[in-house]
Design a protein around this motif. Sequence first.
Motif: not given
Length: 238
Positions: A108-113, A115-128, A130-139
């Motif tokens: 999951v590669i998320s943007p800055w605008n 920063p929480l919603l577009l990081s964790l919401e896709p991660m929630v769906d990926a976890i649900a 049954g996937n392993a997840v790597c999150l790359k938040p915006s610098e």
Amino acid sequence: MTHEVFNRLRDAYTTGVTKPLAWRRGQLNALRRMITENKQAIIDAVAADLGKPASETLLMEIDLVLSEANFVRRRMRWWSARHPKPMHWLLQPAVGWTINEPKGVVLVISPWNYPLLLSLEPMVDAIAAGNAVCLKPSELSPHISHLTAELIERYMDTSAIAVVEGGPEETTDLLAEPFDHIFYTGGGRVGRIVMKAASENLTPVTLELGGKSPCFVDGTVSLAAAARRIAWGKFTNA
């Protein structure tokens, strides 16, 4: 470092850590607890990066992630169950069904605008799923990026869920890994880079690309109400 992270996640997925519904529920519960217990720290971090007021962070980021976690948690058993399908009469007495399987290791590669919603919401769906997840938040939103990495390290199962911080170099290294799916939110220029890199490993990609949001107002509406609503949407997250 990115290669080591990917291998750790791949090992966790391959050994079946993420498959049981109990694990998925446990991680979603941990994520909800993580957000609930650290609301003020999240609000402060987003404000430090973007100047966003507390009410907007609560409404447009925190509440939406919690709502998504609650939504998928209640439906996981049904989504992952076998669903019988009728078979052609030539194949009788065969029986058939469909079953949804996780994809594997998801990036999951998320943007800055958002920063929480577009990081964790896709991660929630990926976890649900049954996937392993790597999150790359915006610098470009470093305070919430650091906080997210710290909280996930503290609350989540780090054998199967990881955060990689950094800039373009780290993102490029991640894109070289053979992930099973990539979810990217951002602009078209970087979206093309993501898709090109993913094609090297035939990795399926979800691109959520930003754009304009046109609004048409005709003579049938209340102009005062339309003006209020358009102004609200225009200045949300501005």
